[in-house]
Scaffold this active site. Sequence first.
Site, PDB file in Angstrom:
ATOM      1  N   HIS A  75      -2.364   7.012   7.555  1.00  0.00           N
ATOM      2  CA  HIS A  75      -1.367   7.920   6.730  1.00  0.00           C
ATOM      3  C   HIS A  75      -1.928   9.453   6.656  1.00  0.00           C
ATOM      4  O   HIS A  75      -1.489  10.337   6.715  1.00  0.00           O
ATOM      5  CB  HIS A  75      -0.722   7.474   5.393  1.00  0.00           C
ATOM      6  N   GLY A 124       0.796  -1.328   0.110  1.00  0.00           N
ATOM      7  CA  GLY A 124       0.046  -0.018  -0.036  1.00  0.00           C
ATOM      8  C   GLY A 124       0.844   1.282  -0.058  1.00  0.00           C
ATOM      9  O   GLY A 124       2.077   1.347   0.457  1.00  0.00           O
ATOM     10  N   GLN A 136       2.799   9.907   1.672  1.00  0.00           N
ATOM     11  CA  GLN A 136       4.145   9.376   1.579  1.00  0.00           C
ATOM     12  C   GLN A 136       5.145   9.833   0.294  1.00  0.00           C
ATOM     13  O   GLN A 136       6.268   9.608   0.180  1.00  0.00           O
ATOM     14  CB  GLN A 136       4.110   7.820   1.448  1.00  0.00           C
ATOM     15  N   CYS A 175       6.202  -0.555   6.828  1.00  0.00           N
ATOM     16  CA  CYS A 175       5.667   0.676   6.039  1.00  0.00           C
ATOM     17  C   CYS A 175       7.031   1.101   5.021  1.00  0.00           C
ATOM     18  O   CYS A 175       8.170   1.095   5.569  1.00  0.00           O
ATOM     19  CB  CYS A 175       5.706   1.609   7.066  1.00  0.00           C
ATOM     20  N   LEU A 176       6.829   1.476   3.872  1.00  0.00           N
ATOM     21  CA  LEU A 176       7.692   1.856   2.955  1.00  0.00           C
ATOM     22  C   LEU A 176       8.420   3.134   3.573  1.00  0.00           C
ATOM     23  O   LEU A 176       9.562   3.494   2.926  1.00  0.00           O
ATOM     24  CB  LEU A 176       7.288   2.196   1.583  1.00  0.00           C
ATOM     25  N   HIS A 212      -3.881   0.562   7.973  1.00  0.00           N
ATOM     26  CA  HIS A 212      -2.542   1.180   7.871  1.00  0.00           C
ATOM     27  C   HIS A 212      -2.498   2.598   6.786  1.00  0.00           C
ATOM     28  O   HIS A 212      -1.962   3.563   7.424  1.00  0.00           O
ATOM     29  CB  HIS A 212      -1.499   0.160   7.418  1.00  0.00           C
ATOM     30  N   GLU A 213      -3.008   2.183   5.629  1.00  0.00           N
ATOM     31  CA  GLU A 213      -3.030   3.393   4.821  1.00  0.00           C
ATOM     32  C   GLU A 213      -3.897   4.512   5.036  1.00  0.00           C
ATOM     33  O   GLU A 213      -3.521   5.542   4.779  1.00  0.00           O
ATOM     34  CB  GLU A 213      -3.381   2.792   3.261  1.00  0.00           C
TER      35      GLU A 213
HETATM   36 NI    NI Z   1       2.820   3.057   5.522  1.00  0.00          NI
END
Ligand code: NI
Length: 172
Positions: free
Chosen positions: A137, A46, A51, A91-92, A133-134
Site C-alpha cells: 500500500h 491490517g 487507506q 482488502c478493506l 500486503h500492507e
Molecule cells: Ni489492503
Amino acid sequence: MAIRTILTQGDPALNKKCHPVTKFDGKLGDLLDDLKETLAQANGMGLAAPQVGILRRAVIVVPDPEKDEMIELINPEIVAEEGEQDGLEGCLSIPGMWGYVKRPNWVKVRAQDRRGNWFETEGTELAARCFCHELEHLEGHMYDEHTDRLYTSEELDDMMSGEEEDRRRERE
Ligand code: NI
C-alpha cells in the site's frame, strides 16, 4: 482517537507512493491511534496510512487474528523473505472481494516504532501475507494487481461447498 474513513479503490490516494515519516511527534501518535481504532472497528488484519488518505509510510498489522495484538510499523521494509504461499487475500479498500495471491511464506521486516526506534519483526503464512500486503500500500499498489480475478463472498462460498462435495464423494 477517531475513526477515519477508509478510502476505496478508485481514490487516487491509494495509487501514490508514500513519503517517509520524519517527525516522531504527537501527530504521528494520533494517526497511529486512529488507524488502530479504525482497523478494530472494520475488523481487518491490517491498515495502511494511505487507506485513510495520509501519504506517509505507516501501517498497522494484526499478525495473528486469534490475538488482539496490533503492530505499528513506521518506514517499514522487507529485509528477508523465504518460500512461497498461495492464498486468498482481501482488502478493506476493496470491500467484499477476495483473490488468490502468491506471497513469500516467511518475511522479516525492519521498521521504526512511534518513538523512532528501529526494530525487526518476522512472520510466516498469514502474518507474512499481511506484512507484504500492507507494505505494498505504501508503494501505491494493491493486491488485485497480482491476481487474474476477484471473487465475491458468495462465489467463494459456492467454491468451498463444491470442494466439500468433492471431498465427501471421495470418502464415500
Ligand atoms: Ni489492503
